[in-house]
Design an enzyme around this catalytic site. Structure first.
Site, mmCIF file in Angstrom:
data_model
loop_
_atom_site.group_PDB
_atom_site.id
_atom_site.type_symbol
_atom_site.label_atom_id
_atom_site.label_comp_id
_atom_site.label_asym_id
_atom_site.label_seq_id
_atom_site.Cartn_x
_atom_site.Cartn_y
_atom_site.Cartn_z
ATOM 1 N N ARG A 114 -5.895 -2.810 -34.078
ATOM 2 C CA ARG A 114 -7.307 -2.686 -33.700
ATOM 3 C C ARG A 114 -7.503 -1.653 -32.603
ATOM 4 O O ARG A 114 -8.575 -1.060 -32.482
ATOM 5 C CB ARG A 114 -7.846 -4.054 -33.279
ATOM 6 C CG ARG A 114 -7.193 -4.649 -32.041
ATOM 7 C CD ARG A 114 -7.382 -6.148 -31.928
ATOM 8 N NE ARG A 114 -6.579 -6.860 -32.910
ATOM 9 C CZ ARG A 114 -6.572 -8.192 -33.041
ATOM 10 N NH1 ARG A 114 -7.338 -8.936 -32.247
ATOM 11 N NH2 ARG A 114 -5.808 -8.768 -33.936
ATOM 12 N N LYS A 165 8.198 -8.704 -31.649
ATOM 13 C CA LYS A 165 8.239 -9.616 -32.786
ATOM 14 C C LYS A 165 9.647 -10.186 -32.937
ATOM 15 O O LYS A 165 10.636 -9.527 -32.628
ATOM 16 C CB LYS A 165 7.889 -8.865 -34.077
ATOM 17 C CG LYS A 165 6.466 -8.372 -34.201
ATOM 18 C CD LYS A 165 6.291 -7.609 -35.510
ATOM 19 C CE LYS A 165 4.892 -7.053 -35.682
ATOM 20 N NZ LYS A 165 3.915 -8.109 -35.977
#
Length: 458
Positions: free
Chosen positions: A312, A238
């Site tokens: 996820r 990020k």
């Protein structure tokens, strides 16, 4: 809880707080003496939402507080007062325009929250007196909300996977529940490969935390919380702005832990299992790489399109393990996608479920307790966005469209059709201060789901 105190019988004098609005202001003025009316004129008080007037008594003390509110928003009505009013004891005046005094008192308590682990609070909040029944009803919700906020606000150095395990273990001890966890390579030995893959690069080993409580004959309820204690994005790193607040990426776990505590304290007739896959998504030589294929607990092969779509991955093994127990209901909480925030903003969590009836019930429950949710669709044609040329499917894809939906569709693959399931994509954070919602970690969906579960299993 120190901001709400029980009203005891006796001659205690509490300063009344009266909620007013434009429609009700003439009646309010009719109850004031000439000096107080003149004071309102002197300070230019108008019943615009958020305005506050402190009315003096004949001796120069504080006689009454007027606060202008939106009567359709009882939670926020007096939530800004605990730190605006002088330290003291107050009570809601009978003459106010807000009818739901329970939500108003809850708002006061939520507005009085402060995170003081690393610096001393500048002052104590003003206290609101309530009757014993109100305090008994609100105390568990206030404590659970504070736990969510505290867990999310705590920096990762003091809130790693082992600290989440300690929080779960504390509930287990308090409620005589069973606690266990799989740590590090035990995850591989017990077939939780995706949890291990995401967390293996951290100096803190990944783990799956489990709490079990209740009678085996009761309906099986499984609550899962995403516990990514810090998310660098992995090798798909990020940027600085995106990484700054990633201590909050365990907000789903915070919700699940607090909700489990509420359920056990209320002694709901369920066989409860709490699952928290807890990891740090870190960068090291053994970090999960883009393009790798991981075979999940369910047997699906998943191509890693993006290492920053890690939530996820940790959830899918937990969902598979949950489904193996043939539960009555699975609920998972996760700070899963920025796309949900783009779609609905920071204050409205995105709800996904495979049952229309469940959606209607939990949304209705949320409306009753001022904890709104909004349903987004499991639009199955979008599964094509997660197609892979070498595996059963990928964890992400090149399209930036419908990111919250495709993430939920990924999770849905691990839930059998015959199992009731709900997934909440929650921000768990306030970007700025609002009445009752101080900047920082936030419980979003906690009251809604507790109300729903209390009704479902009553």
């Amino acid at each position: 809880m120190s901001s709400l105190i029980e009203r005891k019988s006796g001659k205690h004098a509490f300063i009344p707080v009266e909620t007013v609005d434009t429609a009700g202001m003439p009646a309010t003025e009719g109850r004031l003496d000439a000096t107080q009316k003149q004071w309102l004129e002197t300070i230019g008080f108008r019943p615009t939402v958020g305005n506050v007037a402190l009315l003096p008594d004949a001796k120069g003390g504080l006689a009454r507080v007027l606060v202008a509110v939106d009567r359709a928003d009882p939670l926020s009505a007096i939530a800004g007062l605990p730190y605006r009013l002088p330290v003291g004891s107050y009570e809601l005046a009978d003459e106010g325009v807000v009818d739901d005094r329970l939500l108003a008192a809850l708002g006061w308590a939520l507005g009085a929250y402060g995170f003081d682990r690393y610096r001393k609070a500048p002052r104590a909040p003003a206290q609101l007196t309530v009757d014993g029944a109100t305090l008994k009803t609100l105390a568990p919700l206030i404590d659970a909300t504070a736990q969510v906020r505290d867990l999310v606000n705590t920096p990762t150095e003091d809130m790693g996977p082992e600290h989440l395990a300690a929080a779960v273990k504390a509930h287990a001890i308090a409620h005589k529940a069973t606690f266990r966890e799989w740590v590090g390579d035990e995850l591989l030995a017990e077939n939780f490969p995706t949890i291990h893959a995401v967390g293996r690069a951290s100096h803190r080993p990944p783990r799956l935390i489990e709490l079990t409580w209740g009678k085996a004959t009761h309906p099986k309820l499984i609550i899962i919380g995403k516990g990514v204690c810090f998310d660098t994005g992995g090798l798909d790193l990020k940027p600085a702005d995106g990484m700054r607040w990633m201590k909050k990426d365990m907000g789903g776990a915070a919700h699940a832990i607090a909700l489990a505590g509420l359920i056990m304290q209320a002694k709901l007739p369920v066989r409860l299992t709490l699952l928290v896959p807890a990891v740090e998504n870190a960068v090291a030589g053994n970090a999960m790489r883009p393009g790798e294929v991981v075979v999940t607990r369910a047997g699906y092969s998943v191509e890693i399109d993006n290492t920053d779509a890690e939530g996820r991955l940790v959830l899918c093994d937990a969902l598979t393990y949950a489904a193996e127990q043939e539960p009555d209901l699975i609920v998972d909480f996760a700070t899963l996608t920025g796309a949900a925030r783009v779609a609905l903003g920071p204050e409205l969590p995105a709800l996904f479920t495979n049952r229309d009836g469940l959606a209607n019930e939990v949304i209705a429950a949320g409306n009753l307790v001022a904890d709104p949710l909004w349903r987004l669709p499991l639009w199955r044609p979008y599964r094509r966005m997660l197609e892979s040329s070498i595996a059963d499917f990928a964890n992400a894809g090149p399209s930036r469209h419908a990111g919250a939906v495709t993430a939920a569709l990924y999770l849905e693959r691990f839930v059998p059709d015959n199992v009731d399931w709900m997934h909440l994509d929650t921000y768990s954070w306030n970007d700025s201060d609002r009445p009752g919602h101080p900047r920082g970690g936030e419980a979003q969906g906690l009251r809604a789901f507790f109300r729903f579960l209390s009704e479902r299993y009553a």
